[in-house]
Design a protein around this motif. Structure first.
Motif, PDB file in Angstrom:
ATOM      1  N   MET A 180       0.492  -0.911  -0.115  1.00 51.53           N
ATOM      2  CA  MET A 180       0.193  -0.245   0.017  1.00 51.53           C
ATOM      3  C   MET A 180       0.591   1.259   0.397  1.00 51.53           C
ATOM      4  O   MET A 180       0.728   2.237  -0.053  1.00 51.53           O
ATOM      5  N   ALA A 181       1.357   1.240   0.863  1.00 51.02           N
ATOM      6  CA  ALA A 181       2.616   2.501   0.629  1.00 51.02           C
ATOM      7  C   ALA A 181       3.589   2.835  -0.510  1.00 51.02           C
ATOM      8  O   ALA A 181       3.707   4.044  -0.378  1.00 51.02           O
ATOM      9  N   PHE A 182       3.767   1.430  -1.583  1.00 50.06           N
ATOM     10  CA  PHE A 182       4.823   1.643  -2.514  1.00 50.06           C
ATOM     11  C   PHE A 182       3.978   2.512  -3.621  1.00 50.06           C
ATOM     12  O   PHE A 182       4.127   3.617  -3.910  1.00 50.06           O
ATOM     13  N   PRO A 183       2.380   2.754  -4.087  1.00 49.78           N
ATOM     14  CA  PRO A 183       1.785   3.421  -4.223  1.00 49.78           C
ATOM     15  C   PRO A 183       1.604   4.999  -4.215  1.00 49.78           C
ATOM     16  O   PRO A 183       1.366   5.746  -4.783  1.00 49.78           O
ATOM     17  N   VAL A 184       1.259   4.323  -2.659  1.00 46.28           N
ATOM     18  CA  VAL A 184       1.255   5.884  -2.175  1.00 46.28           C
ATOM     19  C   VAL A 184       2.307   7.311  -2.586  1.00 46.28           C
ATOM     20  O   VAL A 184       1.807   7.839  -3.162  1.00 46.28           O
ATOM     21  N   TRP A 185       3.082   6.059  -2.138  1.00 50.39           N
ATOM     22  CA  TRP A 185       4.216   7.393  -2.505  1.00 50.39           C
ATOM     23  C   TRP A 185       4.765   7.411  -3.651  1.00 50.39           C
ATOM     24  O   TRP A 185       5.109   8.763  -4.842  1.00 50.39           O
ATOM     25  N   ALA A 186       4.262   6.493  -4.776  1.00 52.50           N
ATOM     26  CA  ALA A 186       5.447   6.896  -6.393  1.00 52.50           C
ATOM     27  C   ALA A 186       3.856   7.622  -7.411  1.00 52.50           C
ATOM     28  O   ALA A 186       4.378   9.144  -7.934  1.00 52.50           O
ATOM     29  N   VAL A 187       2.443   7.605  -6.415  1.00 49.55           N
ATOM     30  CA  VAL A 187       1.894   8.865  -6.460  1.00 49.55           C
ATOM     31  C   VAL A 187       2.046  10.327  -6.301  1.00 49.55           C
ATOM     32  O   VAL A 187       1.609  11.314  -7.236  1.00 49.55           O
ATOM     33  N   TRP A 196      10.360  11.955 -11.700  1.00 52.27           N
ATOM     34  CA  TRP A 196      10.329  10.155 -13.158  1.00 52.27           C
ATOM     35  C   TRP A 196      11.205   9.601 -11.970  1.00 52.27           C
ATOM     36  O   TRP A 196      11.151   8.505 -12.105  1.00 52.27           O
ATOM     37  N   GLY A 197      12.726   9.926 -11.838  1.00 53.65           N
ATOM     38  CA  GLY A 197      14.093   9.380 -11.512  1.00 53.65           C
ATOM     39  C   GLY A 197      13.480   8.277 -10.287  1.00 53.65           C
ATOM     40  O   GLY A 197      13.226   7.514 -10.110  1.00 53.65           O
ATOM     41  N   ARG A 198      13.253   9.322  -8.875  1.00 53.89           N
ATOM     42  CA  ARG A 198      13.091   9.046  -8.192  1.00 53.89           C
ATOM     43  C   ARG A 198      11.462   7.327  -8.154  1.00 53.89           C
ATOM     44  O   ARG A 198      11.417   6.685  -7.652  1.00 53.89           O
ATOM     45  N   ALA A 199      10.390   7.671  -8.911  1.00 59.33           N
ATOM     46  CA  ALA A 199       9.270   7.112  -8.897  1.00 59.33           C
ATOM     47  C   ALA A 199      10.126   5.269 -10.005  1.00 59.33           C
ATOM     48  O   ALA A 199       9.730   4.239  -9.128  1.00 59.33           O
ATOM     49  N   LEU A 200      10.757   5.810 -10.866  1.00 55.99           N
ATOM     50  CA  LEU A 200      11.612   4.550 -11.249  1.00 55.99           C
ATOM     51  C   LEU A 200      12.270   3.624 -10.070  1.00 55.99           C
ATOM     52  O   LEU A 200      11.964   2.689 -10.200  1.00 55.99           O
ATOM     53  N   VAL A 201      13.007   4.852  -9.481  1.00 52.54           N
ATOM     54  CA  VAL A 201      13.353   3.566  -8.752  1.00 52.54           C
ATOM     55  C   VAL A 201      13.229   3.255  -7.538  1.00 52.54           C
ATOM     56  O   VAL A 201      12.866   1.589  -7.566  1.00 52.54           O
ATOM     57  N   ILE A 243       1.860   0.714 -10.997  1.00 51.16           N
ATOM     58  CA  ILE A 243       2.603   1.971 -10.966  1.00 51.16           C
ATOM     59  C   ILE A 243       2.380   2.358 -12.098  1.00 51.16           C
ATOM     60  O   ILE A 243       2.296   3.784 -12.184  1.00 51.16           O
ATOM     61  N   PRO A 244       2.603   2.271 -13.070  1.00 58.77           N
ATOM     62  CA  PRO A 244       2.951   2.314 -13.954  1.00 58.77           C
ATOM     63  C   PRO A 244       1.275   2.981 -15.173  1.00 58.77           C
ATOM     64  O   PRO A 244       1.471   3.561 -15.621  1.00 58.77           O
ATOM     65  N   LEU A 245       0.469   2.376 -13.937  1.00 52.95           N
ATOM     66  CA  LEU A 245      -1.070   2.539 -14.268  1.00 52.95           C
ATOM     67  C   LEU A 245      -1.466   4.277 -13.791  1.00 52.95           C
ATOM     68  O   LEU A 245      -1.249   5.042 -14.472  1.00 52.95           O
ATOM     69  N   LEU A 246      -1.043   3.773 -12.733  1.00 49.60           N
ATOM     70  CA  LEU A 246      -1.090   4.930 -12.316  1.00 49.60           C
ATOM     71  C   LEU A 246      -0.304   6.255 -13.207  1.00 49.60           C
ATOM     72  O   LEU A 246      -1.282   7.214 -12.931  1.00 49.60           O
ATOM     73  N   PHE A 247       0.336   6.177 -13.315  1.00 53.42           N
ATOM     74  CA  PHE A 247       1.533   7.127 -14.360  1.00 53.42           C
ATOM     75  C   PHE A 247       0.115   7.525 -15.689  1.00 53.42           C
ATOM     76  O   PHE A 247       0.058   8.596 -15.642  1.00 53.42           O
ATOM     77  N   GLY A 248      -0.217   6.253 -15.985  1.00 52.32           N
ATOM     78  CA  GLY A 248      -0.963   6.762 -17.311  1.00 52.32           C
ATOM     79  C   GLY A 248      -2.114   7.207 -16.897  1.00 52.32           C
ATOM     80  O   GLY A 248      -2.923   8.473 -17.558  1.00 52.32           O
ATOM     81  N   LEU A 287       4.701   6.946 -23.530  1.00 50.28           N
ATOM     82  CA  LEU A 287       5.058   5.958 -23.745  1.00 50.28           C
ATOM     83  C   LEU A 287       6.248   5.975 -23.165  1.00 50.28           C
ATOM     84  O   LEU A 287       6.672   4.902 -23.141  1.00 50.28           O
ATOM     85  N   GLY A 288       7.127   7.158 -23.449  1.00 52.07           N
ATOM     86  CA  GLY A 288       8.657   6.320 -22.914  1.00 52.07           C
ATOM     87  C   GLY A 288       8.806   6.212 -21.543  1.00 52.07           C
ATOM     88  O   GLY A 288       9.312   5.101 -21.336  1.00 52.07           O
ATOM     89  N   LEU A 289       7.956   7.279 -20.877  1.00 47.67           N
ATOM     90  CA  LEU A 289       7.874   6.682 -18.999  1.00 47.67           C
ATOM     91  C   LEU A 289       7.439   5.359 -19.204  1.00 47.67           C
ATOM     92  O   LEU A 289       7.667   5.143 -18.515  1.00 47.67           O
ATOM     93  N   GLY A 290       6.152   5.493 -19.867  1.00 42.63           N
ATOM     94  CA  GLY A 290       5.277   4.130 -19.220  1.00 42.63           C
ATOM     95  C   GLY A 290       5.825   3.335 -19.338  1.00 42.63           C
ATOM     96  O   GLY A 290       5.958   1.774 -18.636  1.00 42.63           O
TER      97      GLY A 290
END
Length: 220
Positions: free
Chosen positions: A145-152, A160-165, A180-185, A198-201
Motif C-alpha cells: 500500500m505504501a509504495f503506490p502512495v509514494w509513487a503517486v 520521474w527518476g525517484r518513481a523509477l527507483v 504504478i505505471p497504470l497510475l502514471f497513465g 509512452l517513453g516513461l510508461g
C-alpha cells in the motif's frame, strides 16, 4: 498545467521541527496498528515467516523478496525474525501514513492533510483486522500500500527518476507494483505529450519486468 497546491514560501527551515509532534503521532499509530496485526493476524503457518526469510517460500510468495532482504540486517544485529518483521511493519505503516500526508498536502491545507492521513488509521483495521476472510500476516501487505502512495506523490511532483527507483523496490515487494505505471497513465494521460507518456510508461514496465526476471533468475 500544475494540478497540485503550491506550498507557501518560508516554511522549509522549520519544517521538521514544526512537524515533529505529528510525526510522533504517526509513529504511535503505526506502533499500535502493528501490535494489533501481530495479535489478530497470525502467520500462514508456523514456518511461513522463516521460509520467507530463507527465500524458500513457494511461488508466488517466494518472489516477494524485499521483506526478507530488509529483515536480514536486523536479524544479523541480534533481533529475532518476528521482532524484525514487527519493526518493518511499523516502518511500513508510518511511511504509508506519511505518504498519504504528502499527497493530501498537495491539494488541501496542511491541517486537513494531517487529519486525513492520521484518520486513514481507522481504515486499515477494516482491511486486515475486521471480518477478514483471509486473516493472515504477510510482511509485504502494508508496503504494497505504501509504495503506490509514494509513487503517486513522486509522479505528481514530476520526480520521474525517484518513481523509477521506487518501481524497482516495489517490484521486489509484490507483483502489484505493476499498478504504478497504470497510475502514471491515469495521472498524466492528458497532461503530457504522447511521446513522454509512452517513453516513461515503457521505462516503468521495463523496470518491472527486469527486476522480476532478475529475482526469478536468482531464485532458480
Amino acid at each position: 498545467m500544475d494540478i497540485t497546491r503550491q506550498p507557501e514560501t518560508g516554511q522549509r527551515p522549520s519544517h521538521l521541527l514544526k512537524n515533529a509532534g505529528f510525526y510522533l503521532l504517526l509513529a504511535f499509530i503505526a506502533l499500535c496498528y502493528t501490535a494489533l496485526r501481530f495479535t489478530y493476524n497470525p502467520p500462514f503457518d508456523s514456518t511461513f515467516l522463516q521460509k520467507i526469510y530463507d527465500f524458500t517460500a513457494p511461488i508466488p510468495f517466494g518472489r516477494r523478496v524485499l521483506p526478507a532482504l530488509l529483515a536480514h540486517p536486523l536479524v544479523a544485529c541480534g533481533l529475532s525474525l518476528v521482532r524484525a518483521d514487527q519493526i518493518l511493519e511499523v516502518a511500513s505503516t508510518f511511511l504509508l501514513l506519511l505518504g498519504l500526508y504528502r499527497v493530501f498536502a498537495l491539494y488541501v491545507e496542511d491541517a486537513w492533510a494531517r487529519v486525513m492521513s492520521a484518520g486513514f488509521a481507522f481504515v486499515l483495521p477494516l482491511v486486515y483486522l475486521l471480518h477478514n476472510p483471509f486473516p493472515y500476516f504477510f510482511p509485504w501487505d502494508t508496503p504494497a500500500m505504501a509504495f503506490p502512495v509514494w509513487a503517486v506523490y513522486f509522479l505528481l511532483r514530476g520526480w520521474w527518476g525517484r518513481a523509477l527507483v521506487l518501481m524497482a523496490f516495489a517490484t521486489l515487494n509484490r507483483e502489484s507494483a505493476i499498478l504504478i505505471p497504470l497510475l502514471f497513465g491515469a495521472l498524466y494521460a492528458e497532461r503530457q505529450p504522447l511521446a513522454i507518456i509512452l517513453g516513461l510508461g515503457l521505462a516503468f514496465v521495463t523496470v518491472y519486468f527486469a527486476v522480476s526476471w532478475l529475482v526469478s533468475l536468482t531464485l532458480a
